[in-house]
Design a protein around this motif. Structure first.
Motif, short mmCIF file in Angstrom:
data_model
loop_
_atom_site.label_atom_id
_atom_site.label_comp_id
_atom_site.label_asym_id
_atom_site.label_seq_id
_atom_site.Cartn_x
_atom_site.Cartn_y
_atom_site.Cartn_z
N ALA A 335 0.85 -1.20 0.00
CA ALA A 335 0.00 0.00 0.00
C ALA A 335 0.88 1.24 0.00
O ALA A 335 1.92 1.27 0.66
CB ALA A 335 -0.92 0.00 1.22
N GLY A 336 0.44 2.25 -0.73
CA GLY A 336 1.17 3.52 -0.74
C GLY A 336 2.31 3.54 -1.72
O GLY A 336 2.34 2.80 -2.70
N GLN A 337 3.28 4.40 -1.46
CA GLN A 337 4.37 4.66 -2.39
C GLN A 337 5.61 3.84 -2.02
O GLN A 337 5.94 3.69 -0.85
CB GLN A 337 4.73 6.14 -2.37
CG GLN A 337 3.55 7.06 -2.71
CD GLN A 337 3.86 8.51 -2.45
OE1 GLN A 337 4.73 9.09 -3.11
NE2 GLN A 337 3.19 9.11 -1.49
N VAL A 338 6.25 3.34 -3.05
CA VAL A 338 7.46 2.53 -2.86
C VAL A 338 8.66 3.15 -3.56
O VAL A 338 9.78 3.15 -3.03
CB VAL A 338 7.24 1.10 -3.37
CG1 VAL A 338 8.53 0.29 -3.35
CG2 VAL A 338 6.16 0.40 -2.55
N GLN A 339 8.44 3.71 -4.74
CA GLN A 339 9.54 4.28 -5.52
C GLN A 339 10.02 5.61 -4.92
O GLN A 339 9.24 6.38 -4.37
CB GLN A 339 9.09 4.49 -6.97
CG GLN A 339 8.65 3.21 -7.66
CD GLN A 339 9.76 2.17 -7.72
OE1 GLN A 339 10.93 2.48 -7.93
NE2 GLN A 339 9.37 0.91 -7.53
N HIS A 340 11.33 5.84 -5.04
CA HIS A 340 11.94 7.09 -4.60
C HIS A 340 11.73 7.32 -3.10
O HIS A 340 11.50 8.45 -2.65
CB HIS A 340 11.40 8.28 -5.40
CG HIS A 340 11.41 8.06 -6.88
ND1 HIS A 340 12.57 7.82 -7.60
CD2 HIS A 340 10.39 7.99 -7.78
CE1 HIS A 340 12.26 7.64 -8.88
NE2 HIS A 340 10.96 7.73 -9.01
N CYS A 341 11.75 6.24 -2.35
CA CYS A 341 11.59 6.31 -0.89
C CYS A 341 12.73 5.54 -0.24
O CYS A 341 13.48 4.80 -0.90
CB CYS A 341 10.27 5.68 -0.45
SG CYS A 341 8.80 6.40 -1.20
N THR A 342 12.84 5.68 1.08
CA THR A 342 13.77 4.87 1.86
C THR A 342 12.99 3.73 2.48
O THR A 342 11.91 3.94 3.05
CB THR A 342 14.43 5.70 2.98
OG1 THR A 342 15.10 6.82 2.40
CG2 THR A 342 15.45 4.86 3.74
N THR A 343 13.49 2.51 2.34
CA THR A 343 12.80 1.33 2.87
C THR A 343 13.36 0.96 4.24
O THR A 343 14.58 0.87 4.41
CB THR A 343 12.95 0.13 1.91
OG1 THR A 343 12.39 0.48 0.65
CG2 THR A 343 12.25 -1.10 2.46
#
Length: 414
Positions: A335-343
């Motif tokens: 769910a939500g945003q995955v790209q261009h994020c810190t995991t």
């Protein structure tokens, strides 16, 4: 010439919810729902899941004909696709038939990309329709070798189903990490470990040189020079919006061929779009977006139907991505945003089941990935875009089932 106040093009999940949204908004005029397939509108996600696992199943019909025609007052026009549109004249074309509309909603979805090198090899197929799923299911016999091109959601699910049916499965992708676009590189590596452990022959970082007929099957030549003999080749290399019929219509198409819409899903006066075909301004994400997922088709279709029924925009549409997949006995939800994020991995999986990961941007939790962690997904999903990373970690940790102790946001960052 036929005339209908509201015309919906696309007997899809989004199209059905356009109708529902219009009726819920109080629209009492006639509605015509146009679909290219002969089948009543049906659910597509099960095609790469339940429909490949054993007995023949009928299409997962979204609404019975009696509900559509009698309860919702819809005139069904199935088995023949729309072929053109004139926005200025408010005319829709189906071959030589002209349909005048007062409001139009386009929900034609997407169509699979083909493998140019495959030509007309009969053992090569895509998976988009119910008929495609039945064609694949019939070839999933014990001992058969299934080569799947594309390690995205569809391709990974087909490989999982093939193994469950006693087949050998080889998964080929030019990317070195499966599901990278869906789950990001970190979780994608865990997916690869799961697939390999289940018995999938992974050929990642490798392209297709050519495909040729070989008896009733096919020979697949990879870019590294290796050759695979397949009983069936399933191509799952993505899709493109089904908008080729809109050439010369007056609508603006984005570079990816989707329909350019404003924040209200309006593409032109009296014309709206919903589902896979729509790119719109999403105020929640402060940018133009296009989502290809089940929940968005429902919510966006409903919203477009309400706006079309009102004769103009009533409120902007805001949406959050959500997808799920079943792979080798594990349910992965994103769910939500995955790209261009810190995991941030809150709980590691083994290698995937039990995993919880949060993605963040500027200290705010914007995405959530859970494997067999439905409670954590349910609790955390409501906080996306509103909670800090630490708040999200605390929430999903409390909701999580079993597993290793949760990591703090500091030592979980990857």
């Amino acid at each position: 010439m036929n005339s209908h106040p509201l015309v919906v093009v696309g007997a899809s999940l989004a199209g059905v919810h356009v109708v529902r949204g219009a009726r819920e908004a109080g629209f009492r005029g006639p509605i015509v729902l146009i679909g290219a397939e002969d089948h009543l509108p049906y659910d597509r996600p099960p095609l790469s899941k339940q429909h490949l696992h054993g007995d023949v199943l009928p299409p997962d019909v979204l609404l019975d004909r009696s509900v559509l025609e009698d309860d919702l007052g819809v005139r069904l026009e199935l088995g023949r696709a729309a072929t053109g549109l004139d926005v200025d004249e408010q005319l829709l074309f189906r071959g030589d038939e002209e349909i005048r509309y007062q409001s139009l909603v386009i929900a034609t979805g997407s169509e699979p990309r083909r493998l140019p090198s495959a030509g007309t090899v009969s053992a090569v197929t895509c998976l988009r329709t119910y008929d495609d799923a039945q064609r694949i299911r019939r070839r999933l016999t014990p001992g058969a070798h299934i080569v799947v091109v594309g390690a995205g959601l569809i391709g990974s699910e087909v490989a999982s189903a093939a193994l469950a049916r006693g087949c050998r499965a080889t998964l080929v992708d030019v990317d070195e990490i499966p599901l990278r676009r869906v789950v990001g590189p970190e979780i994608g590596e865990a997916v690869a470990t799961l697939q390999s452990a289940a018995g999938v022959d992974l050929r990642l970082g490798t392209g297709i040189e050519r495909v040729a007929a070989a008896g009733e099957g096919a020979e697949v030549v990879l870019s590294d020079g290796s050759r695979l003999t397949a009983d069936l080749v399933v191509v799952g290399i993505g899709s493109t919006p089904a908008t080729s019929w809109l050439a010369g219509s007056g609508l603006v198409l984005e570079p990816d061929r989707s329909i350019a819409c404003d924040s209200h899903l309006r593409a032109a006066p009296n014309v709206y779009a919903a589902g896979d075909v729509a790119t719109w301004w999403n105020g929640s994400l402060d940018g133009r977006c296009r989502f290809e997922n089940w929940t968005n088709a429902i919510a966006q279709g409903t919203h477009a139907g309400r706006n079309a029924a009102a004769g103009g925009p009533t409120s902007p549409y805001r949406g959050t991505p959500y997808v799920w997949t079943d792979l080798h006995g594990v349910r992965l939800q994103v769910a939500g945003q995955v790209q261009h994020c810190t995991t941030h991995v809150v709980r590691p999986g083994a290698p995937l089941s039990g995993l919880i990961a949060v993605t963040a941007r500027s200290g705010v939790a914007v995405g959530l990935l859970c494997a067999d962690q439905a409670a954590a997904l349910g609790r955390g999903r409501r906080l996306l875009g509103r909670a800090s990373l630490d708040e999200m970690v605390a929430t999903v940790t409390k909701a999580a089932r079993g597993g290793t102790p949760a990591a703090t946001s500091a030592d979980a960052a990857r």
